[in-house]
Design a protein around this motif. Sequence first.
Motif, PDB file in Angstrom:
ATOM      1  N   LEU A   1       0.837  -1.212   0.000  1.00 52.41           N
ATOM      2  CA  LEU A   1       0.000   0.000   0.000  1.00 52.41           C
ATOM      3  C   LEU A   1       0.869   1.257   0.000  1.00 52.41           C
ATOM      4  O   LEU A   1       0.557   2.258  -0.665  1.00 52.41           O
ATOM      5  N   ARG A   2       1.985   1.192   0.763  1.00 51.13           N
ATOM      6  CA  ARG A   2       2.869   2.365   0.806  1.00 51.13           C
ATOM      7  C   ARG A   2       3.491   2.606  -0.569  1.00 51.13           C
ATOM      8  O   ARG A   2       3.584   3.744  -1.033  1.00 51.13           O
ATOM      9  N   VAL A   3       3.951   1.511  -1.233  1.00 49.59           N
ATOM     10  CA  VAL A   3       4.550   1.655  -2.562  1.00 49.59           C
ATOM     11  C   VAL A   3       3.523   2.205  -3.554  1.00 49.59           C
ATOM     12  O   VAL A   3       3.813   3.106  -4.367  1.00 49.59           O
ATOM     13  N   GLN A   4       2.290   1.659  -3.506  1.00 52.36           N
ATOM     14  CA  GLN A   4       1.248   2.148  -4.408  1.00 52.36           C
ATOM     15  C   GLN A   4       0.937   3.622  -4.138  1.00 52.36           C
ATOM     16  O   GLN A   4       0.754   4.433  -5.066  1.00 52.36           O
ATOM     17  N   ALA A   5       0.882   3.953  -2.845  1.00 49.66           N
ATOM     18  CA  ALA A   5       0.601   5.350  -2.495  1.00 49.66           C
ATOM     19  C   ALA A   5       1.716   6.265  -2.979  1.00 49.66           C
ATOM     20  O   ALA A   5       1.453   7.361  -3.503  1.00 49.66           O
ATOM     21  N   GLU A   6       2.976   5.833  -2.824  1.00 46.83           N
ATOM     22  CA  GLU A   6       4.071   6.668  -3.311  1.00 46.83           C
ATOM     23  C   GLU A   6       4.024   6.827  -4.827  1.00 46.83           C
ATOM     24  O   GLU A   6       4.251   7.909  -5.362  1.00 46.83           O
ATOM     25  N   GLY A   7       3.705   5.710  -5.546  1.00 43.88           N
ATOM     26  CA  GLY A   7       3.593   5.810  -7.012  1.00 43.88           C
ATOM     27  C   GLY A   7       2.478   6.747  -7.436  1.00 43.88           C
ATOM     28  O   GLY A   7       2.638   7.583  -8.341  1.00 43.88           O
ATOM     29  N   LEU A   8       1.297   6.598  -6.759  1.00 41.74           N
ATOM     30  CA  LEU A   8       0.185   7.491  -7.099  1.00 41.74           C
ATOM     31  C   LEU A   8       0.518   8.941  -6.770  1.00 41.74           C
ATOM     32  O   LEU A   8       0.139   9.874  -7.510  1.00 41.74           O
ATOM     33  N   GLN A   9       1.239   9.125  -5.650  1.00 37.82           N
ATOM     34  CA  GLN A   9       1.593  10.502  -5.267  1.00 37.82           C
ATOM     35  C   GLN A   9       2.536  11.118  -6.302  1.00 37.82           C
ATOM     36  O   GLN A   9       2.396  12.289  -6.662  1.00 37.82           O
ATOM     37  N   ARG A  10       3.506  10.299  -6.780  1.00 37.16           N
ATOM     38  CA  ARG A  10       4.401  10.812  -7.812  1.00 37.16           C
ATOM     39  C   ARG A  10       3.635  11.157  -9.098  1.00 37.16           C
ATOM     40  O   ARG A  10       3.866  12.200  -9.718  1.00 37.16           O
ATOM     41  N   ARG A  11       2.736  10.248  -9.480  1.00 35.64           N
ATOM     42  CA  ARG A  11       1.945  10.521 -10.691  1.00 35.64           C
ATOM     43  C   ARG A  11       1.068  11.752 -10.508  1.00 35.64           C
ATOM     44  O   ARG A  11       0.883  12.554 -11.438  1.00 35.64           O
ATOM     45  N   LEU A  12       0.504  11.885  -9.269  1.00 37.49           N
ATOM     46  CA  LEU A  12      -0.302  13.076  -8.990  1.00 37.49           C
ATOM     47  C   LEU A  12       0.549  14.331  -9.055  1.00 37.49           C
ATOM     48  O   LEU A  12       0.129  15.358  -9.623  1.00 37.49           O
ATOM     49  N   ASN A  13       1.772  14.259  -8.484  1.00 33.52           N
ATOM     50  CA  ASN A  13       2.665  15.422  -8.540  1.00 33.52           C
ATOM     51  C   ASN A  13       3.026  15.757  -9.988  1.00 33.52           C
ATOM     52  O   ASN A  13       3.051  16.939 -10.385  1.00 33.52           O
ATOM     53  N   ASP A  14       3.320  14.680 -10.764  1.00 36.36           N
ATOM     54  CA  ASP A  14       3.647  14.924 -12.176  1.00 36.36           C
ATOM     55  C   ASP A  14       2.459  15.539 -12.909  1.00 36.36           C
ATOM     56  O   ASP A  14       2.618  16.459 -13.736  1.00 36.36           O
ATOM     57  N   THR A  15       1.259  14.996 -12.610  1.00 30.73           N
ATOM     58  CA  THR A  15       0.051  15.547 -13.264  1.00 30.73           C
ATOM     59  C   THR A  15      -0.167  17.002 -12.870  1.00 30.73           C
ATOM     60  O   THR A  15      -0.519  17.846 -13.710  1.00 30.73           O
ATOM     61  N   GLU A  16       0.022  17.302 -11.573  1.00 33.48           N
ATOM     62  CA  GLU A  16      -0.131  18.694 -11.152  1.00 33.48           C
ATOM     63  C   GLU A  16       0.922  19.578 -11.816  1.00 33.48           C
ATOM     64  O   GLU A  16       0.635  20.733 -12.173  1.00 33.48           O
ATOM     65  N   GLY A  17       2.131  19.063 -12.003  1.00 34.00           N
ATOM     66  CA  GLY A  17       3.155  19.823 -12.727  1.00 34.00           C
ATOM     67  C   GLY A  17       2.745  20.081 -14.170  1.00 34.00           C
ATOM     68  O   GLY A  17       2.910  21.192 -14.697  1.00 34.00           O
ATOM     69  N   LEU A  18       2.190  19.019 -14.793  1.00 34.49           N
ATOM     70  CA  LEU A  18       1.696  19.208 -16.164  1.00 34.49           C
ATOM     71  C   LEU A  18       0.540  20.196 -16.196  1.00 34.49           C
ATOM     72  O   LEU A  18       0.400  20.979 -17.164  1.00 34.49           O
ATOM     73  N   GLN A  19      -0.307  20.157 -15.135  1.00 36.67           N
ATOM     74  CA  GLN A  19      -1.398  21.143 -15.069  1.00 36.67           C
ATOM     75  C   GLN A  19      -0.843  22.565 -14.998  1.00 36.67           C
ATOM     76  O   GLN A  19      -1.351  23.481 -15.653  1.00 36.67           O
ATOM     77  N   LEU A  20       0.188  22.725 -14.162  1.00 31.84           N
ATOM     78  CA  LEU A  20       0.802  24.061 -14.052  1.00 31.84           C
ATOM     79  C   LEU A  20       1.411  24.489 -15.390  1.00 31.84           C
ATOM     80  O   LEU A  20       1.283  25.650 -15.800  1.00 31.84           O
TER      81      LEU A  20
END
Length: 782
Positions: A398-417
């Motif tokens: 769960l921690r690994v999945q959460a870290e992966g999703l968080q990275r993807r979310l951060n990348d997506t937010e960067g792309l949004q910016l």
Amino acid sequence: MVGFKSFALKTDLAFTDGVTAIVGPNGCGKSNIVDGIRWVLGEQKTSALRADSMDQVIFNGSKSRKPLGMSEVSLTIENNKGILPTEYSQVVITRRLFRSGESQYLLNKTQCRLRDILDLFMDTGMGSDAYSVIELKMIETILSDKADERRHLFEEAAGVTKYKARRKEASRKLEAAQRDIARVQDIVREVQKTVNSLARQAEKARQHQELSTRLRELDRMLFAFEYAEEYVILKQLEARITEIRQRRELAEASVTTSEAEVVSAERGQQEKEAELRIALDAETDVRTAVSEVQQQISVLDERTAATRRALERIDREANESQGQRSTMDEELARVRERLVAVVEELSQAQTEAEAKRQRVTEASERLAAARSETAQRRESLQVARQSLNDQRAQVDRLRVQAEGLQRRLNDTEGLQLQAAERLRAVEEQIASEAADLPALDAALAEAESRLHEAEERERTLRSEQEALQKDSEDVRSTIAHNSASLEFLVGLVDTTESSKFLLNTPEWTPSGEKLTLAEVINTDERFRIAIEAALGDAARYFVVANRDEARQAIAALSRNNVGKATFLCRDSIPALPDPGQLTIDDGILGWASELVAADDQLRGAVRGILGRTAIVASIDDAWRAVGTTSADSAVTLNGEVVHRAGAVRGGSTSRTEGVRVGRRERIDQLRADIATLQQRAEDIDARVRDVKSELGTIDLRKLGDDVRRAALVRNERMQRIDALRGRIDDIAGQRDALDRDAETFRTELESLRVASEESDRLLTSSIEAVAALDSDLHTVQA
């Protein structure tokens, strides 16, 4: 086509071999193409173009585009077969129309007249009303029209139209020539009357002709020099235009390359983003697999440790059993020794041995029960530890999945910016591009205004030039007429020998000018013939200041034996009263002496010479005047004279009759009029030069080019803004997709957070259960 009806943007249409018709659904622009061909071929009827006025052919705007200020259609014709009467193998006809009303026709990019285009296509089958361009509705019209109306198409196809037009033009020219010939004949007849007096001007005319020829040669030389200068300037301007066009093409190519690079970079960025997402997914899968492997390793380590502890426990139990066995052997030995030693105590020893065996059996049973319970506790502890390891592995996943999703979310937010930044940059670029639109509109309006003002000023100046040229021709014609009249009057002399001698001899030098009575007096134009006829020979009397001048002239005549002459001496003229009252009516006009303008000294002579002579309108009025009034004689306006005594003088009127009366005053008046007219002609010529100079400063082509450049810049700016708006739509779509991905990632993170909390709770419970089982196991073993 540019800006023609529905074709707002530049549209190129190629009509290759075999193309005979244009088909398509309703509203696609078929008729507009036909109208464009008709229009560029010179169509002037708005009804044929399906419009109420000619400016309706200019693109009038739409929801997304503003109206244009110019419409242009160019038709390129391959003249390889030489059908068109021109030396060019390729002919380009262009027609332009501006909202200001200006219309231009160009033939191979050279401005020309509509007549030139019509003559070019005459009898070729092409034209605005020829059979080469026919709409669908025109077929029914052709089939249903009268034979006389269809005849035009047949004549156009047969090649007759050109000759009919030439015949009509030749007829018009012939009629104009006949009118000119009639006018020339009238002028010849008029000039023929004064040919004799103009003979003396032949030499002057010859000199004038030579000077005019020289002037024309100098004008041609000046024109050739000016033309050479203008040609050099034109070549320099053409070279400069070519250089500017090359730089513009290079700039356009650079812009195109930059746009292609931008598109390629965006496409590469999208591919990199896709690869990044794939890599993140692969990283998540790897991390999950690693976590599972680590979990398996932990389970195996735990199982190994449990196995090792079980072996140690078994070894301890074996050692304990061995110790107990040794103790029992020792006791058995002691028992045997005691049995041997004390046989007597056998029954007691047997009883004790039985009791001890009973206790050993119970101890063995308790030991087996303890071993069974310990095994159960160890098994429960092993199950609890396995569950604990599973919970830990689940927490790690769960921690690994959460870290992966968080990275993807951060990348997506960067792309949004980044998308928001690109969107803001494009919007700023649109605002920057649109900021100049009012200035461009104002520049276009100003250019159109300048063009309209220049056209209006040119029309005004050309109208003024035509009026000035007409006035100049009229003034020069009047000058020529007055000059001819002046020379005629100056050359008009008395033909008598005595008069000719006195006018030319230096032997007679009066104090004043040598003038006759007819020349000194004056009268109204319509009375001149009548006054000269009434004066008779008295019209040739020389007017002198005194009798001495008369004697000098008479002596000169006598010495040269050239006849006699009559002299009117001013110092000897008596003052005579007027003839008295005369009944004036429509036929009887007045006393001749009173209708003459003369000074006070000559008035008495005029009254004495004319006496009671009345001026009348006709010969009948003359007879009536001498019969019913106090008049002794009457003279008509045509020079017919009737005397009371019954004598009458009449006949035809010569062209020189009456011209001597008022000759001196008329000469002075003509000279003054000629001087005034010459000054006016010079003023008109100066104004014509000023007008031509001002017309030379008006460059409608340059102003038209300014309008077209302003319209082109504005259209290009609108196209760039439309392209940027399209990019905004693309970026907005990408941003929406990123927003959806981010929302999905946040939802999954929330689910993972809930699952992680549940796993942590279960892990804590498992740890507590394992600790309790471990404590129970130690208790049991103790």
